[in-house]
Design a protein around this motif. Structure first.
Motif, PDB file in Angstrom:
ATOM      1  N   VAL A  15       0.843  -1.187   0.000  1.00 42.96           N
ATOM      2  CA  VAL A  15       0.000   0.000   0.000  1.00 42.96           C
ATOM      3  C   VAL A  15       0.883   1.243   0.000  1.00 42.96           C
ATOM      4  O   VAL A  15       1.876   1.302   0.725  1.00 42.96           O
ATOM      5  N   PRO A  16       0.558   2.261  -0.821  1.00 43.60           N
ATOM      6  CA  PRO A  16       1.354   3.494  -0.796  1.00 43.60           C
ATOM      7  C   PRO A  16       1.261   4.165   0.567  1.00 43.60           C
ATOM      8  O   PRO A  16       0.276   3.989   1.300  1.00 43.60           O
ATOM      9  N   VAL A  17       2.276   4.962   0.887  1.00 43.42           N
ATOM     10  CA  VAL A  17       2.316   5.574   2.208  1.00 43.42           C
ATOM     11  C   VAL A  17       1.154   6.531   2.424  1.00 43.42           C
ATOM     12  O   VAL A  17       0.658   6.697   3.538  1.00 43.42           O
ATOM     13  N   GLU A  60       3.504  22.607  -0.320  1.00 40.83           N
ATOM     14  CA  GLU A  60       2.489  22.640  -1.373  1.00 40.83           C
ATOM     15  C   GLU A  60       2.671  23.845  -2.284  1.00 40.83           C
ATOM     16  O   GLU A  60       2.360  23.787  -3.480  1.00 40.83           O
ATOM     17  N   ALA A  61       3.177  24.959  -1.745  1.00 37.78           N
ATOM     18  CA  ALA A  61       3.395  26.145  -2.568  1.00 37.78           C
ATOM     19  C   ALA A  61       4.461  25.903  -3.629  1.00 37.78           C
ATOM     20  O   ALA A  61       4.409  26.476  -4.730  1.00 37.78           O
ATOM     21  N   GLU A  62       5.435  25.056  -3.331  1.00 36.20           N
ATOM     22  CA  GLU A  62       6.506  24.743  -4.275  1.00 36.20           C
ATOM     23  C   GLU A  62       6.256  23.438  -5.025  1.00 36.20           C
ATOM     24  O   GLU A  62       6.984  23.122  -5.972  1.00 36.20           O
ATOM     25  N   ASN A  63       5.251  22.662  -4.580  1.00 32.91           N
ATOM     26  CA  ASN A  63       5.012  21.320  -5.148  1.00 32.91           C
ATOM     27  C   ASN A  63       6.287  20.489  -5.104  1.00 32.91           C
ATOM     28  O   ASN A  63       6.648  19.800  -6.070  1.00 32.91           O
ATOM     29  N   ALA A  64       6.964  20.560  -3.985  1.00 32.61           N
ATOM     30  CA  ALA A  64       8.255  19.879  -3.863  1.00 32.61           C
ATOM     31  C   ALA A  64       8.557  19.629  -2.393  1.00 32.61           C
ATOM     32  O   ALA A  64       7.994  20.268  -1.491  1.00 32.61           O
ATOM     33  N   SER A 110       5.061  13.017  -4.864  1.00 30.02           N
ATOM     34  CA  SER A 110       5.360  11.845  -4.054  1.00 30.02           C
ATOM     35  C   SER A 110       5.115  12.121  -2.576  1.00 30.02           C
ATOM     36  O   SER A 110       5.382  13.214  -2.067  1.00 30.02           O
ATOM     37  N   TYR A 111       4.596  11.097  -1.894  1.00 32.69           N
ATOM     38  CA  TYR A 111       4.357  11.201  -0.458  1.00 32.69           C
ATOM     39  C   TYR A 111       5.534  10.668   0.354  1.00 32.69           C
ATOM     40  O   TYR A 111       5.501  10.726   1.579  1.00 32.69           O
ATOM     41  N   VAL A 159      11.991  10.436  -3.963  1.00 36.55           N
ATOM     42  CA  VAL A 159      12.219  11.661  -4.722  1.00 36.55           C
ATOM     43  C   VAL A 159      13.610  11.639  -5.347  1.00 36.55           C
ATOM     44  O   VAL A 159      14.565  11.099  -4.774  1.00 36.55           O
ATOM     45  N   ASP A 160      13.723  12.248  -6.518  1.00 29.96           N
ATOM     46  CA  ASP A 160      15.019  12.378  -7.196  1.00 29.96           C
ATOM     47  C   ASP A 160      16.025  13.037  -6.255  1.00 29.96           C
ATOM     48  O   ASP A 160      15.704  13.972  -5.515  1.00 29.96           O
ATOM     49  N   SER A 161      17.254  12.543  -6.270  1.00 28.05           N
ATOM     50  CA  SER A 161      18.273  13.007  -5.314  1.00 28.05           C
ATOM     51  C   SER A 161      18.983  14.284  -5.761  1.00 28.05           C
ATOM     52  O   SER A 161      19.842  14.786  -5.039  1.00 28.05           O
ATOM     53  N   THR A 162      18.657  14.822  -6.921  1.00 31.70           N
ATOM     54  CA  THR A 162      19.272  16.061  -7.392  1.00 31.70           C
ATOM     55  C   THR A 162      18.349  17.228  -7.078  1.00 31.70           C
ATOM     56  O   THR A 162      17.273  17.350  -7.664  1.00 31.70           O
TER      57      THR A 162
END
Length: 513
Positions: free
Chosen positions: A3-5, A249-253, A283-284, A289-292
């Motif tokens: 199950v996703p987090v 949420e403001a940065e979506n990151a 992603s939750y 998440v990409d490491s860069t």
């Protein structure tokens, strides 16, 4: 179930709708119960004497089983889904598979699969009409099917609600604790604002914030937050405020930030005053998440590496075979003779430090001990104090500590600290942070190492601090302490097993006296 987090609200709504629609679309269970209720053994024998009633009941039970397998598969794919379109296609595919036998039966009747299957699918029993049951019996059957639908609906909703609760409680996060490693980027004159609003500019080396981060009990934007832990035993800070890794949420990151460090003096980024920022993602789980990442060093720079490692373990391999894995945690091995831990770190990756160091200039540094069996550590490495020798000039009441700071070793003077009590040093070690304690400060810092991730001093060059100024960069003029450069400055004076007659702790204390 894998199950996703966690999932977004639109996916959550789609999950409950999909289960409800799938429940209504499933026809094997109600149809099988209907036939069992409508066709008794006597009725079947009267209409089709050649048919075995036991086989008829067995086939009906198989269809009921298929219906519940459909529910189970539907629940699984819906619980595992992370997008609305994924739910739509998965449920649609399951419905097609369930209807596949009915489609094949119709095609057989149309002579698609040959005469033999056509004769089998057009037998008289498939066209037979059975006597209608009395109203009382039909009503009982209808009520039975209604109750079954309610039970199935409640079971599916209860299962999905249980998944939702666990996602909200963050039970599906496998990594309750992570180790974060930043590059050696430097932000000169970082703006630090304390709780009273007082501002100060301090050079920020991002690797100061390397170390363990633990999952917080609170969430932000529906996602978890990871809070920085202390550098001694990876427990929460009591006096200092740890940095935070959370989703903005403001940065979506995902971002890395600290409440007391700002990019400028206005409040334009007050909601998410990020210092590092991931690529745009929904992603939750920060581990996915990409490491860069982007990093702030006075301007936005790209290409910064944000490395994360889960601190849990599943086997001894995760402990580098230097200990055992118990309840998801590495228990590092102990020396059978002296009782000291042979390795340190979340994955037992750091060998126990050298008890005593000797520099090329003859300076002697002893490993600091918390007690007779525990070494003082910072960022997983041992901490050393200056004893004597070399070209070191220090006041009689001053202490010099050689401590790791996330990527470099600093030899820093602590004025008036030589005779501090053991309780003071224990409190200091539990609250130590290379940035907030300003371990690199031109006048107090005597030695600076080259960047290293090693736990020992093999081939690690050290430098003395010379002149300061913009010409030399944020660390000032670094003068090599060893000849030739690249040969390393320190060597281990003696190992832990050199003297079996006296414990290492006693040896260090005797030499310090």
């Amino acid at each position: 179930l894998n199950v996703p987090v966690s999932v977004s609200m639109d996916v959550r709504v789609a999950q409950y709708l999909a289960l409800t629609i799938g429940l209504i679309m499933e026809g094997e269970i109600p149809e099988s119960l209907y036939l069992l209720r409508m066709i008794s053994e006597k009725t079947l024998r009267d209409v089709s004497p050649s048919l075995d009633y036991r086989k008829f009941v067995f086939c009906a039970c198989i269809r009921v089983t298929m219906g519940y397998l459909f529910y189970l598969n539907m629940f699984t794919v819906v619980a595992q889904a992370t997008t609305v379109i994924e739910i739509f296609f998965d449920v649609l595919a399951l419905q097609f598979i369930q209807q596949f036998d009915d489609i094949a039966f119709r095609l057989a009747k149309w002579d698609v699969f040959g005469k033999r299957l056509k004769r089998a699918s057009t037998k008289r029993c498939f066209r037979a009409e059975f006597e209608k049951l009395p109203y009382v019996l039909r009503k009982k059957m209808t009520n039975c099917v209604k109750v079954l639908y309610i039970i199935n609906f409640c079971s599916l909703m209860a299962g999905m609600y249980s998944v939702t609760i666990k996602q909200n409680r963050m039970d599906y996060y496998q990594c309750r604790s992570i180790t974060v490693k930043f590059d050696d980027h430097i932000w000169e004159n970082a703006l630090v604002v304390d709780s009273t609003g007082k501002e100060e500019e301090i050079d920020l080396i991002y690797s100061y914030f390397n170390g363990a981060y633990v999952l917080s009990e609170t969430t932000y934007g529906g996602r978890p937050m990871y809070i920085e832990q202390n550098k001694f035993d990876d427990s929460p800070y009591e006096e200092k405020v740890g940095a935070v890794i959370k989703y903005c949420e403001a940065e979506n990151a995902w971002i890395f930030m600290h409440d007391n460090i700002r990019k400028d003096r206005n409040t334009k980024d007050s909601s998410c005053p990020w210092l590092l920022r991931s690529p745009v993602t929904e992603s939750y789980d920060v581990m996915e998440v990409d490491s860069t990442w982007s990093i702030w060093t006075g301007i936005i720079n790209t290409g910064a590496t944000f490395q994360t490692t889960c601190n849990g373990c599943n086997s001894e391999a995760d402990c580098n075979y230097h200990g055992t894995c118990a309840d998801g945690e590495c228990i590092c091995a102990l020396d059978e003779e002296d009782g000291y831990r042979l390795y340190y770190g979340m994955h037992c990756e750091f060998p126990r430090p050298c008890p005593q160091l000797i520099g090329d200039a003859g300076d002697i540094w002893n490993l600091e001990l918390v007690d007779s069996r525990t070494t003082w550590r910072a960022y997983g490495r041992g901490v050393y104090s200056y004893i004597s020798g070399g070209n070191v000039s220090v006041g009689p009441d001053d202490a010099i500590g050689l401590m790791y700071s996330g990527s470099r070793w600093f030899g820093t003077v602590h004025p008036g600290w030589k005779d501090k009590s053991r309780s003071f040093w224990l409190q200091y070690s539990s609250q130590y942070h290379a940035f907030w304690d300003q371990m690199y400060e031109g006048e107090r810092t005597l030695y600076v190492s080259a960047p290293t991730s090693r736990a020992d001093f093999i081939a690690v060059d050290f430098f003395t601090v010379g002149r300061e100024g913009g010409k030399y960069g944020p660390l000032g003029e670094l003068l090599p302490a060893q000849v030739p450069v690249g040969s390393g400055y320190f060597e281990c004076a003696f190992n832990w097993t050199q003297s079996q007659s006296a414990p290492v702790a006693d040896t260090l204390r005797d030499q310090q006296r």
